[in-house]
Design an enzyme around this catalytic site. Structure first.
Site, PDB file in Angstrom:
ATOM      1  CG  ASP A 192       6.062  25.861  65.774  1.00 34.40           C
ATOM      2  OD1 ASP A 192       5.643  25.324  66.805  1.00 34.40           O
ATOM      3  OD2 ASP A 192       7.026  25.418  65.121  1.00 34.40           O
ATOM      4  CG  ASP A 246       3.296  27.865  60.092  1.00 36.63           C
ATOM      5  OD1 ASP A 246       4.345  27.242  59.854  1.00 36.63           O
ATOM      6  OD2 ASP A 246       3.188  28.673  61.029  1.00 36.63           O
TER       7      ASP A 246
END
Length: 342
Positions: free
Chosen positions: A24, A22
């Site tokens: 953010d 991922d």
């Protein structure tokens, strides 16, 4: 049935061939780098793990995302980026076939993904699009959302790149794509199909694109990264550098429980010891935890320590407490706590 964590004697970056990372909350927060992200990613690559950055952020092109990572001293190329915009385009082709007309409401990442596909982009609801794909762009306004509503009201399929309600920024949590999608859904009465996390397809497509045989998801959000990875059948490592805290992990429902626990990306390159049951206790190396009368209890030198208020836990205690709480039917009162590396 015992709910537990997976264990690995080898570092995860050796046990798994591709990390589905991922962005953010894991690699950066807005324009600010996450502490130890560059170091952790580089070490994982040194140990043989390939990285694919799987993100719900559909607003930017793969090259733009890669450039930001490089600016933060994180090695990345455009080919290593897989976004929910790319997944949404594949979903639209699956649902409507090559050559389908689509109205795109979003940023350059979505526009570029459509342009490089077999879909035909249109500019208006008056062009009779077969689908609307809604993604994030910081400058989306009333007229954009209304154009989507016009098309959906006339029968166009409603596809969202993702349904994240918030977007982590340096100043806090900003409005995410899911909140903007909710406005269109409220106006039209139509529920969108989502291509992004926590739907499992983005993990499967990202794994396939990376030619992964043993993928591992790395994320910070339990309800998107971890839930979606679980739905796809891919193991996951949760890190506490973003939205979901260690306390959230301990309180997590079954579908949002990660396979491994971490503090940051350095934990990709460390072994992960097992948590074993011993009667009413759960042990991780020298750490022991149980639940008594709805309260987590730690077995420490000198006696038992009941977690009734803010506390500092060693990493193995965190693992043991999580599994102890997961395996009780009690309504457990879990206080705020801090986890320290050991």
């Amino acid at each position: 049935m015992t709910h537990t964590l997976l264990s690995s004697e080898a570092p995860l970056s050796e046990a798994y061939d591709v990390g589905l990372m991922d962005l953010d909350g894991v690699m950066y927060e807005g324009q600010r780098p996450i502490e130890y992200a560059a170091e952790g990613a580089a070490r994982a690559r040194e140990l043989g793990m390939r990285l694919t950055f799987v993100t719900n952020n559909a607003s930017r092109s793969p090259q733009t995302v890669a450039d930001q990572l490089v600016s933060l001293d994180i090695s990345a190329t455009a080919d290593e980026i897989y976004s929910s915009a790319m997944a949404a385009v594949e979903l639209a082709i699956q649902r409507h076939g090559p050559g389908a007309r689509v109205l795109a409401i979003g940023g350059e990442g979505l526009i570029e993904a459509i342009a490089s596909s077999d879909l035909v982009a249109v500019d208006s609801a008056d062009d009779d699009p077969e689908a609307v794909i809604q993604g994030f762009r910081p400058t989306i306004c009333w007229s954009d959302l209304s154009e989507a509503a016009y098309a959906i009201g006339r029968g166009a399929d409603f596809i969202a790149t993702n349904l994240d309600s918030t977007l982590p920024q340096e100043r806090g949590l900003a409005v995410g794509n899911g909140s903007l999608v909710a406005a269109v859904a409220n106006a039209t009465g139509k529920t969108p199909v989502s291509a992004g996390k926590p739907e499992p397809e983005i993990f499967r497509l990202g794994s396939r694109r990376a030619d992964a045989r043993r993928p591992l998801t790395v994320g910070d959000r339990l309800n998107t990264d971890i839930a979606g990875s679980n739905a796809s059948g891919i193991p996951s490592l949760h890190v506490v550098t973003g939205v979901s805290s260690a306390r959230d992990v301990v309180k997590a429902i079954a579908i949002e429980r990660p396979s491994y626990l971490g503090l940051d990306l350095r934990d990709l390159s460390r072994p992960h010891p097992p948590v074993n049951r011993d009667g009413d206790w759960f042990a991780c190396r020298d750490a022991r935890a149980s639940v008594s009368d709805g309260v987590p209890v730690l077995g420490r030198k000198g006696g038992e320590f009941r977690l009734t208020g803010p506390a500092v836990l060693a990493f193995d205690e965190y693992r043991a407490v999580a599994v102890a709480v997961w395996n009780t039917s009690d309504d457990v009162a879990v206080p705020e706590f801090t986890v320290v590396d050991q």
